[in-house]
Design a protein around this motif. Structure first.
Motif, mmCIF file in Angstrom:
data_model
loop_
_atom_site.group_PDB
_atom_site.id
_atom_site.type_symbol
_atom_site.label_atom_id
_atom_site.label_comp_id
_atom_site.label_asym_id
_atom_site.label_seq_id
_atom_site.Cartn_x
_atom_site.Cartn_y
_atom_site.Cartn_z
ATOM 1 N N VAL A 78 0.819 -0.969 -0.264
ATOM 2 C CA VAL A 78 0.005 0.060 0.063
ATOM 3 C C VAL A 78 1.091 1.303 0.034
ATOM 4 C CG1 VAL A 78 -1.625 1.467 1.748
ATOM 5 C CG2 VAL A 78 -2.211 -1.053 1.165
ATOM 6 N N GLU A 79 0.551 2.311 -0.968
ATOM 7 C CA GLU A 79 0.800 3.409 -0.863
ATOM 8 C C GLU A 79 -0.510 4.584 -1.363
ATOM 9 O OE1 GLU A 79 3.665 5.090 -3.509
ATOM 10 O OE2 GLU A 79 2.518 4.129 -5.260
ATOM 11 N N PRO A 80 0.098 6.031 -1.189
ATOM 12 C CA PRO A 80 -0.372 6.931 -2.179
ATOM 13 C C PRO A 80 -1.576 6.459 -3.476
ATOM 14 C CG PRO A 80 0.812 7.417 -0.762
ATOM 15 C CD PRO A 80 1.618 7.054 -0.598
ATOM 16 N N SER A 81 -0.399 5.779 -4.299
ATOM 17 C CA SER A 81 -1.198 5.322 -5.812
ATOM 18 C C SER A 81 -1.533 3.898 -5.410
ATOM 19 C CB SER A 81 0.272 5.362 -6.604
ATOM 20 O OG SER A 81 1.083 4.797 -6.192
ATOM 21 N N THR A 82 -1.041 3.281 -4.931
ATOM 22 C CA THR A 82 -2.320 2.164 -5.056
ATOM 23 C C THR A 82 -3.570 2.275 -3.700
ATOM 24 O OG1 THR A 82 -0.874 0.774 -3.339
ATOM 25 C CG2 THR A 82 -0.408 0.925 -5.365
ATOM 26 N N ALA A 83 -4.164 2.899 -3.285
ATOM 27 C CA ALA A 83 -4.341 3.590 -2.336
ATOM 28 C C ALA A 83 -6.020 4.579 -2.163
ATOM 29 C CB ALA A 83 -4.597 3.556 -0.671
ATOM 30 N N GLY A 84 -5.287 4.552 -3.562
ATOM 31 C CA GLY A 84 -6.461 5.684 -3.913
ATOM 32 C C GLY A 84 -6.190 7.491 -2.910
ATOM 33 N N GLY A 118 -9.716 12.548 3.057
ATOM 34 C CA GLY A 118 -11.066 12.048 2.703
ATOM 35 C C GLY A 118 -11.027 10.564 1.915
ATOM 36 N N GLY A 119 -10.677 10.562 0.900
ATOM 37 C CA GLY A 119 -10.364 9.565 -0.050
ATOM 38 C C GLY A 119 -9.444 8.007 0.869
ATOM 39 N N THR A 120 -8.918 8.586 1.693
ATOM 40 C CA THR A 120 -7.377 7.611 2.039
ATOM 41 C C THR A 120 -8.566 7.201 3.523
ATOM 42 O OG1 THR A 120 -5.567 8.501 1.753
ATOM 43 C CG2 THR A 120 -5.789 6.769 3.164
ATOM 44 N N ALA A 121 -9.723 7.777 4.081
ATOM 45 C CA ALA A 121 -10.546 7.045 4.955
ATOM 46 C C ALA A 121 -11.337 6.541 4.591
ATOM 47 C CB ALA A 121 -11.042 8.435 5.683
ATOM 48 N N LEU A 122 -11.832 6.655 3.252
ATOM 49 C CA LEU A 122 -12.410 5.898 2.321
ATOM 50 C C LEU A 122 -12.246 4.765 2.674
ATOM 51 C CD1 LEU A 122 -15.273 5.406 0.499
ATOM 52 C CD2 LEU A 122 -14.525 6.469 -1.162
ATOM 53 N N PHE A 123 -10.817 4.127 1.465
ATOM 54 C CA PHE A 123 -10.640 3.606 1.344
ATOM 55 C C PHE A 123 -10.248 2.221 2.589
ATOM 56 C CE2 PHE A 123 -5.811 0.842 2.132
ATOM 57 C CZ PHE A 123 -6.145 0.490 0.901
ATOM 58 N N LEU A 124 -9.880 2.914 3.864
ATOM 59 C CA LEU A 124 -9.721 1.991 5.525
ATOM 60 C C LEU A 124 -11.194 1.709 5.558
ATOM 61 C CD1 LEU A 124 -6.910 4.745 7.199
ATOM 62 C CD2 LEU A 124 -6.677 2.109 6.033
ATOM 63 N N ARG A 125 -11.911 2.400 5.420
ATOM 64 C CA ARG A 125 -13.206 1.631 5.774
ATOM 65 C C ARG A 125 -13.513 0.347 4.557
ATOM 66 N NH1 ARG A 125 -16.909 -0.112 7.538
ATOM 67 N NH2 ARG A 125 -18.875 0.051 7.887
ATOM 68 N N VAL A 138 -6.094 -6.473 -0.503
ATOM 69 C CA VAL A 138 -5.191 -4.979 0.189
ATOM 70 C C VAL A 138 -4.933 -3.414 -1.174
ATOM 71 C CG1 VAL A 138 -4.702 -3.308 1.765
ATOM 72 C CG2 VAL A 138 -5.073 -5.344 2.036
ATOM 73 N N PRO A 139 -4.021 -4.206 -2.142
ATOM 74 C CA PRO A 139 -3.610 -3.128 -2.898
ATOM 75 C C PRO A 139 -5.009 -3.314 -3.646
ATOM 76 C CG PRO A 139 -2.079 -5.122 -3.296
ATOM 77 C CD PRO A 139 -3.413 -4.954 -1.815
ATOM 78 N N LEU A 140 -5.608 -4.419 -4.744
ATOM 79 C CA LEU A 140 -6.303 -4.808 -5.302
ATOM 80 C C LEU A 140 -7.680 -3.369 -5.099
ATOM 81 C CD1 LEU A 140 -6.764 -6.346 -7.898
ATOM 82 C CD2 LEU A 140 -8.266 -7.673 -6.459
ATOM 83 N N VAL A 141 -7.969 -3.502 -4.255
ATOM 84 C CA VAL A 141 -9.463 -2.469 -3.266
ATOM 85 C C VAL A 141 -8.968 -1.035 -3.778
ATOM 86 C CG1 VAL A 141 -10.375 -1.321 -1.787
ATOM 87 C CG2 VAL A 141 -9.989 -4.166 -1.984
ATOM 88 N N GLY A 142 -7.366 -1.225 -2.807
ATOM 89 C CA GLY A 142 -6.887 0.202 -3.430
ATOM 90 C C GLY A 142 -6.682 0.474 -4.574
ATOM 91 N N GLY A 147 -8.872 3.998 -9.178
ATOM 92 C CA GLY A 147 -9.968 3.790 -10.616
ATOM 93 C C GLY A 147 -11.180 4.640 -10.876
ATOM 94 N N VAL A 148 -12.138 4.545 -9.642
ATOM 95 C CA VAL A 148 -13.472 4.879 -10.003
ATOM 96 C C VAL A 148 -13.282 6.290 -9.754
ATOM 97 C CG1 VAL A 148 -15.912 5.315 -8.482
ATOM 98 C CG2 VAL A 148 -14.557 3.339 -8.679
ATOM 99 N N ILE A 149 -12.312 7.178 -8.563
ATOM 100 C CA ILE A 149 -12.179 8.428 -7.898
ATOM 101 C C ILE A 149 -11.683 9.233 -9.525
ATOM 102 C CG2 ILE A 149 -10.646 9.876 -6.424
ATOM 103 C CD1 ILE A 149 -11.389 7.983 -4.361
#
Length: 320
Positions: A78-84, A118-125, A138-142, A147-149
């Motif tokens: 996980v890192e910023p570009s794989t977590a949205g 907010g995007g990172t918090a949504l990722f954790l949720r 985990v990175p797949l979800v991110g 991609g959606v964002i």
């Protein structure tokens, strides 16, 4: 410590090389002797020095942000570009550019950081609602969330004729860095220093909520601090030079293979490694098709994806 010193010296050598790589002829002997023409001196102090500083600041801060995110999420991929996070920061910058184009850059950066948070918090949720039986989920979800964002950002940019701007924000490039246009990156360095100060807390938080609470730490506060650092650094780098993919993933992982997982010990390594890696990729991008320049995001994407695949293949596929 000796290896760290050698890595630091290697980074300084790369920084020195970066100062004198470019289309314009800027010679060190001429600068030292005072015989360089006014144009060469101007290029050196207005373009070359700020660009090299920006490379080092962005590389160090983004690598540390990736390390913090990995500790918070407890996943090495996980890192910023794989977590949205990066995509959310770009969306925030796009929104504030549309709604308040007259705002100063600092205010736009703050809005971008809020969107990144907010995007990172949504990722954790989302992660709490998904049964994570595989470490790669985990990175797949991110990546899917990013991609959606990113699709939402592309739709808005297309409807408002800002596709070129969105592409520039998503494509890290230091060719436009000049004196007066990179100083926000010092905020990223401040975030890295704060991460080092709180390194022991992040190390404990990386062992889980129950373990952290039993040691008397407020797990939620540590998490919020980590997310704020990651969001601010991501927004600062995006606003200043664009998105740099994979940096926060590969550098912390390679460092952990050498010195372990203690964050207090690894932060200096990650900072030096991130700065050196970005410098090396930028120099390659400037030389490979000289006198033309390849954006650093392209070079970083090629190298980073190869290292990412290597890390995936060597890691057991189970969720801790």
């Amino acid at each position: 410590m000796r290896i760290l010193l050698l890595a630091f010296l290697a980074t300084l050598v790369l920084a020195f090389i970066s100062l004198f790589v470019g289309v314009s002829d800027v010679s060190l002997p001429a600068l030292l002797s005072g015989t360089a023409d006014a144009r060469a001196t101007e290029i050196f102090f207005i373009s070359r020095v700020p660009r090299t500083l920006a490379l080092m600041l962005a590389g160090a801060s983004m690598a540390i942000a990736g390390l913090v995110m990995q500790m918070v999420v407890r996943n090495r991929f996980v890192e910023p570009s794989t977590a949205g996070t990066s995509e959310s920061a770009a969306l925030g910058f796009l929104v504030v550019t549309l709604l308040a184009p007259e705002w100063p850059l600092m205010a736009k950066m703050a809005v971008s950081a809020l969107f990144a948070l907010g995007g990172t918090a949504l990722f954790l949720r989302i992660l709490r609602a998904v049964p994570l039986r595989d470490v790669l989920l985990v990175p797949l979800v991110g990546i899917m969330l990013g991609g959606v964002i990113g699709a939402v950002s592309a739709f808005i940019a297309y409807r408002t004729n800002l596709m070129a701007s969105l592409l520039a924000w998503n494509m890290g490039d230091f060719s436009g860095v000049l004196r007066g246009r990179y100083e926000l990156l010092w905020l990223g360095l401040a975030g890295g220093i704060l991460a080092y100060i709180a390194a022991d807390r992040f190390t404990v938080a990386g062992m889980g909520k129950d373990f952290t609470t039993n040691l008397g730490l407020n797990y939620r506060r540590v998490m919020v601090l980590g997310l704020v650092i990651v969001s601010v650094v991501s927004a600062v780098v995006l606003v200043s030079v664009g998105s740099i993919p994979f940096l926060g993933l590969i550098v912390p992982n390679l460092v952990s293979l050498i010195v372990g997982d203690n964050m207090r010990r690894t932060v200096p390594w990650v900072a030096v490694g991130g700065a050196g890696f970005v410098l090396a990729c930028d120099i390659v991008g400037r030389l490979i098709r000289f006198p033309y320049e390849i954006p650093i995001a392209v070079v970083m994407g090629v190298v980073g994806s190869a290292v990412f695949l290597y890390l995936l293949l060597r890691t057991p596929r189970h969720a801790g």
